[in-house]
Scaffold this motif. Sequence first.
Motif, PDB file in Angstrom:
ATOM      1  N   UNK A  80       3.255  -1.074 -11.697  1.00 31.69           N
ATOM      2  CA  UNK A  80       4.516  -1.356 -12.393  1.00 31.69           C
ATOM      3  C   UNK A  80       5.157  -2.618 -11.857  1.00 31.69           C
ATOM      4  N   UNK A  81       5.092  -2.827 -10.555  1.00 30.32           N
ATOM      5  CA  UNK A  81       5.677  -4.028  -9.943  1.00 30.32           C
ATOM      6  C   UNK A  81       4.958  -5.284 -10.426  1.00 30.32           C
ATOM      7  N   UNK A  82       3.629  -5.200 -10.539  1.00 27.32           N
ATOM      8  CA  UNK A  82       2.858  -6.353 -11.034  1.00 27.32           C
ATOM      9  C   UNK A  82       3.249  -6.697 -12.463  1.00 27.32           C
ATOM     10  N   UNK A  83       3.347  -5.674 -13.293  1.00 25.62           N
ATOM     11  CA  UNK A  83       3.706  -5.908 -14.697  1.00 25.62           C
ATOM     12  C   UNK A  83       5.114  -6.492 -14.814  1.00 25.62           C
ATOM     13  N   UNK A  84       6.000  -6.070 -13.916  1.00 28.71           N
ATOM     14  CA  UNK A  84       7.381  -6.561 -13.943  1.00 28.71           C
ATOM     15  C   UNK A  84       7.455  -8.029 -13.546  1.00 28.71           C
ATOM     16  N   UNK A  85       6.691  -8.394 -12.522  1.00 30.19           N
ATOM     17  CA  UNK A  85       6.714  -9.771 -12.036  1.00 30.19           C
ATOM     18  C   UNK A  85       5.981 -10.717 -12.978  1.00 30.19           C
ATOM     19  N   UNK A  86       4.898 -10.232 -13.562  1.00 31.45           N
ATOM     20  CA  UNK A  86       4.085 -11.092 -14.414  1.00 31.45           C
ATOM     21  C   UNK A  86       3.502 -10.280 -15.559  1.00 31.45           C
ATOM     22  N   UNK A  87       4.212 -10.237 -16.694  1.00 38.79           N
ATOM     23  CA  UNK A  87       3.736  -9.436 -17.837  1.00 38.79           C
ATOM     24  C   UNK A  87       2.407  -9.910 -18.398  1.00 38.79           C
ATOM     25  N   UNK A  88       1.975 -11.131 -18.052  1.00 38.93           N
ATOM     26  CA  UNK A  88       0.753 -11.701 -18.630  1.00 38.93           C
ATOM     27  C   UNK A  88      -0.437 -11.605 -17.674  1.00 38.93           C
ATOM     28  N   UNK A  89      -0.456 -10.570 -16.858  1.00 39.88           N
ATOM     29  CA  UNK A  89      -1.555 -10.450 -15.908  1.00 39.88           C
ATOM     30  C   UNK A  89      -2.843  -9.972 -16.563  1.00 39.88           C
ATOM     31  N   UNK A  90      -2.769  -9.413 -17.788  1.00 31.59           N
ATOM     32  CA  UNK A  90      -3.972  -8.905 -18.448  1.00 31.59           C
ATOM     33  C   UNK A  90      -4.736 -10.040 -19.085  1.00 31.59           C
ATOM     34  N   UNK A  91      -6.051  -9.833 -19.291  1.00 33.25           N
ATOM     35  CA  UNK A  91      -6.877 -10.848 -19.930  1.00 33.25           C
ATOM     36  C   UNK A  91      -6.871 -10.652 -21.446  1.00 33.25           C
ATOM     37  N   UNK A  92      -7.733 -11.382 -22.143  1.00 38.00           N
ATOM     38  CA  UNK A  92      -7.747 -11.357 -23.602  1.00 38.00           C
ATOM     39  C   UNK A  92      -8.128  -9.981 -24.156  1.00 38.00           C
ATOM     40  N   UNK A  93      -8.803  -9.166 -23.364  1.00 42.01           N
ATOM     41  CA  UNK A  93      -9.191  -7.837 -23.822  1.00 42.01           C
ATOM     42  C   UNK A  93      -8.139  -6.798 -23.487  1.00 42.01           C
ATOM     43  N   UNK A  94      -7.018  -7.249 -22.931  1.00 39.25           N
ATOM     44  CA  UNK A  94      -5.983  -6.305 -22.546  1.00 39.25           C
ATOM     45  C   UNK A  94      -6.273  -5.639 -21.219  1.00 39.25           C
ATOM     46  N   UNK A  95      -7.178  -6.233 -20.432  1.00 37.03           N
ATOM     47  CA  UNK A  95      -7.564  -5.672 -19.144  1.00 37.03           C
ATOM     48  C   UNK A  95      -7.063  -6.563 -18.015  1.00 37.03           C
ATOM     49  N   UNK A  96      -6.758  -5.939 -16.889  1.00 39.99           N
ATOM     50  CA  UNK A  96      -6.330  -6.662 -15.705  1.00 39.99           C
ATOM     51  C   UNK A  96      -7.499  -6.677 -14.729  1.00 39.99           C
ATOM     52  N   UNK A  97      -8.143  -7.836 -14.609  1.00 40.90           N
ATOM     53  CA  UNK A  97      -9.341  -7.941 -13.779  1.00 40.90           C
ATOM     54  C   UNK A  97      -9.025  -8.308 -12.340  1.00 40.90           C
ATOM     55  N   UNK A  98      -7.755  -8.306 -11.963  1.00 41.04           N
ATOM     56  CA  UNK A  98      -7.374  -8.633 -10.592  1.00 41.04           C
ATOM     57  C   UNK A  98      -7.729  -7.474  -9.668  1.00 41.04           C
ATOM     58  N   UNK A  99      -8.023  -7.791  -8.418  1.00 40.54           N
ATOM     59  CA  UNK A  99      -8.338  -6.746  -7.456  1.00 40.54           C
ATOM     60  C   UNK A  99      -7.070  -5.978  -7.080  1.00 40.54           C
ATOM     61  N   UNK A 100      -7.241  -4.697  -6.826  1.00 38.41           N
ATOM     62  CA  UNK A 100      -6.104  -3.865  -6.444  1.00 38.41           C
ATOM     63  C   UNK A 100      -5.611  -4.248  -5.062  1.00 38.41           C
ATOM     64  N   UNK A 101      -6.526  -4.426  -4.138  1.00 34.35           N
ATOM     65  CA  UNK A 101      -6.163  -4.782  -2.772  1.00 34.35           C
ATOM     66  C   UNK A 101      -6.071  -6.297  -2.636  1.00 34.35           C
ATOM     67  N   UNK A 102      -4.934  -6.762  -2.232  1.00 32.86           N
ATOM     68  CA  UNK A 102      -4.689  -8.195  -2.047  1.00 32.86           C
ATOM     69  C   UNK A 102      -4.011  -8.397  -0.695  1.00 32.86           C
ATOM     70  N   UNK A 103      -4.050  -9.633  -0.201  1.00 38.29           N
ATOM     71  CA  UNK A 103      -3.398  -9.919   1.076  1.00 38.29           C
ATOM     72  C   UNK A 103      -1.906 -10.170   0.866  1.00 38.29           C
ATOM     73  N   UNK A 104      -1.221 -10.576   1.906  1.00 37.58           N
ATOM     74  CA  UNK A 104       0.235 -10.768   1.819  1.00 37.58           C
ATOM     75  C   UNK A 104       0.617 -11.915   0.894  1.00 37.58           C
ATOM     76  N   UNK A 105      -0.345 -12.776   0.561  1.00 31.46           N
ATOM     77  CA  UNK A 105      -0.072 -13.883  -0.372  1.00 31.46           C
ATOM     78  C   UNK A 105      -0.430 -13.508  -1.804  1.00 31.46           C
TER      79      UNK A 105
END
Length: 498
Positions: A255-280
Amino acid sequence: MFNKSSRSQKPKGIAKATKRLADGSTRTYLYAWRGGPRLFDLDGRALTVVDDRLWPAYERAVASVRAIRPQNLHLLVDEFRDSSEYKKLSDKSKRGYDRYLKLIEADDIALMNIQELQDPEARGHFKKWRDTMADKPRTADYAWVTLARVLSVAKDNGRIKVNVCERGRRLYKADRAEKVWQEGDINAVLAVASAPIRMALMMALWTGQREGDLLRATWNAYDGKRLRVRQGKTGARVTVPVGEPLRVLLNAAMAERAKKNPKVVDMRGKDASTILVNTRGRPWTEDGFRASWSAAYKKAGLPTNKEEKLNFHDLRGTAVTRLALAGCNNAEIASITGHSLRDVEAILDAHYLGGRGALADQAMAKLEHFISSEDGASHKSRRKERCLMRGASFQPRVSFTLKETEAFRLERLKEAADDREMTPEELTKAFGPGSFGCHEAMEGASIFMDSVDRHLCEHPAVLANPDWYRLASEAQTALFNLYQAIAEEHIPASHEQK
């Protein structure tokens, strides 16, 4: 060189290449393998179609290549690198193998010819080679396992008849019985770690997956209730139901990701970003994650000496232990973590079962409940009736006739069906070849076969008595035959279903 049955299909690895001729037409040529020699018939004409001339041409090509190269262990190492067993490994596993393959190639054992490799005395030479690394037991064991794997593939391919490195004893014995993350250890890290490290810990604890698989997991593999994982080491696909504590964290992060950046999904409506990310907010590198994890571990004040230190991978075994303590059986645990049934048993039996006392308490409570229940009384009555039917009066018998055995089987089949509120026909279909239940039976036969070998055939008391050893050996052989019989029907049926 090849048996007649193998000629019913074309050789594996045959490659084709289409070339344009001077007159503008094209022609397809056949090669023994990709990068291998072109195939010709006895008259020197290049083969362009698959026909009866293929096998003889292929055998001549293989023989010509083998005649050029010395037939020694060095060649078998190269053939192992070209094998499907090696090529299907993950890049990380290949790097691990390559390290020890180089150790083999750098030693004089690489010059041993095919005949020498099959001599029983070769095992002694290989052990002496392993013992040169005895100051680093884990390295010595990995080198031995790699050598055994090379010879195993060579044996499967018909290059050698005997693998003298089978069943080598390990020099390094890691006792991880106490290396389980306790609640206090977990809370200590959660109290001081950054949010990305806390998320990684919770994912490992509640999914039982490997570090690399978790670092690669993407948001499009999570549907709000389950996490789909393709394990890099084995290629197995696992769908893990996400427990509430982890689900709350994941849903909040999503929910936080969607709030900060609603366009995180790709053209298929999928979010291909990794779940685990560093502090950056960037995907972890393997080295980066381990450095951050190590820093958080030290900050939590947990033991850092070799004997007591916990590592991230121990969370995978801890997950197995927690599931077992919660009352899950081995098949249920394996469905979540992706272990084989044999590996689950090995983990609980030898490595991670710091909660053995708690499991024993649960087991005894279940036994007490069963004995005092109507089901327990009914079960004892049925067993007594079976013994009376056999005319045994509770005395053991050496063997039964085929007719008696079939009668006992049908009776127990009906009991098993009744317990599941099914008919015998429905039960037979539900647990037939290709089903998970059949796979479980096949794994069970393998587990018990290994257990009989390890705990009975190798037990000093049994080895000291010829009659006991014969009986134990017959039991192991019977279990091996059972495993083979199940596998012959189950594995083809599984492939057909896929």
